[in-house]
Design an enzyme around this catalytic site. Structure first.
Site, short mmCIF file in Angstrom:
data_model
loop_
_atom_site.label_atom_id
_atom_site.label_comp_id
_atom_site.label_asym_id
_atom_site.label_seq_id
_atom_site.Cartn_x
_atom_site.Cartn_y
_atom_site.Cartn_z
N ASP A 9 39.32 -3.80 -4.47
CA ASP A 9 39.38 -5.20 -4.86
C ASP A 9 37.93 -5.61 -5.15
O ASP A 9 36.99 -4.97 -4.68
CB ASP A 9 39.96 -6.00 -3.69
CG ASP A 9 39.86 -7.49 -3.91
OD1 ASP A 9 40.25 -7.96 -4.99
OD2 ASP A 9 39.38 -8.19 -2.99
N ASP A 11 36.35 -9.26 -5.30
CA ASP A 11 35.73 -10.34 -4.53
C ASP A 11 36.01 -10.17 -3.04
O ASP A 11 37.16 -10.09 -2.63
CB ASP A 11 36.25 -11.70 -5.02
CG ASP A 11 35.19 -12.79 -4.83
OD1 ASP A 11 34.15 -12.52 -4.19
OD2 ASP A 11 35.42 -13.90 -5.33
N GLY A 46 41.56 -17.89 -0.65
CA GLY A 46 42.77 -17.18 -1.04
C GLY A 46 43.80 -18.02 -1.76
O GLY A 46 44.89 -17.56 -2.03
N ILE A 47 43.46 -19.27 -2.08
CA ILE A 47 44.42 -20.07 -2.83
C ILE A 47 43.91 -20.31 -4.27
O ILE A 47 42.73 -20.23 -4.54
CB ILE A 47 44.84 -21.38 -2.12
CG1 ILE A 47 43.70 -22.38 -2.09
CG2 ILE A 47 45.36 -21.11 -0.72
CD1 ILE A 47 44.17 -23.74 -1.61
N ARG A 49 43.09 -21.89 -8.10
CA ARG A 49 42.21 -22.98 -8.53
C ARG A 49 42.96 -24.32 -8.56
O ARG A 49 42.46 -25.33 -8.09
CB ARG A 49 41.64 -22.63 -9.92
CG ARG A 49 40.60 -23.58 -10.43
CD ARG A 49 39.53 -22.87 -11.27
NE ARG A 49 40.07 -21.88 -12.20
CZ ARG A 49 40.14 -22.07 -13.53
NH1 ARG A 49 39.73 -23.18 -14.07
NH2 ARG A 49 40.62 -21.11 -14.30
MG MG Z 1 39.35 -10.17 -2.37
#
Ligand code: MG
Length: 216
Positions: A9, A11, A46-47, A49
């Protein structure tokens, strides 16, 4: 099982753009005369934009029109994109470059599976893009994580099966995606999701390829 590929992954695993997101949201909140704090920012992890902006607007207690809402979304993304242009090789997270080079030396294929539409640009800024055999980003998938598509496409482009690869993730949706695709997954950088993965390392410095080959 002989590991033939590592899929990362972006980010939170290869780089952290959390500060860039925070600054961009803070400036967006200023337009709503809201003093946005690091604590508020915790709620946005984790949500999406759109949902992040909804939360910030809720903090202000004001109403915005649909047109203003869209303008604020664009404003946030522009500031974010501007700020990531300043990323450089020193922004790769601890252990990343060493692990990528070690894997290369052992003929292990490398892939990226990220929801970010900016993955290619960020990898280039970090000067690690050329090390990867496959890069699947938010532009290359139809179903987002927790759907396994992003990781399965990466494995396919590396010429490997899921069983031959390890996925590195820092978020629940990504761990679920990797598991759904039949990958072994190592969580990193986020102790809250450690239990969900097959193994956990605080940073990639702590990952030792030979130990994991034996245990998987
Ligand atoms: Mg990530």
């Amino acid at each position: 099982m002989k590991i033939k590929g590592l899929i990362f992954d972006l980010d939170g695993v290869l780089v952290s753009t959390e500060k860039n997101h925070f600054t961009a949201w803070k400036k967006t909140a200023e337009r709503l005369e809201c003093d946005f704090t690091e604590l508020d920012n915790e709620q946005l992890k984790g949500i999406s934009r759109v949902d992040s902006l909804k939360k910030i607007i809720a903090l202000t207690g004001t109403n915005v029109s649909p047109v203003e809402f869209d303008e604020l979304l664009i404003f946030k993304n522009e500031i974010y994109l501007e700020s990531i242009r300043e990323l450089g090789p020193a922004d790769a997270l601890p252990g990343v470059v060493e692990l990528l080079q070690q894997a290369k030396a052992h003929d292990i294929k490398l892939g990226v599976g990220s929801s970010s539409k900016n993955a290619n640009a960020i990898l280039e800024l970090l000067q690690i893009k050329d090390l990867f055999d496959a890069i699947i980003d938010g532009n290359g998938v139809s179903a987002p994580k927790p759907d396994p598509e992003v990781f399965l496409n990466a494995a396919r482009d590396m010429g490997l099966s899921a069983a031959e690869c390890i996925v590195f993730e820092d978020a629940e949706s990504g761990i679920m995606a990797a598991k759904a695709g039949g990958f072994k997954v190592i969580a990193t950088g986020n102790p809250h999701v450690a239990e969900l993965a097959h193994a956990y390392v605080e940073t990639l410095i702590d990952f030792n390829l030979s130990i994991y080959e034996e245990s998987f």
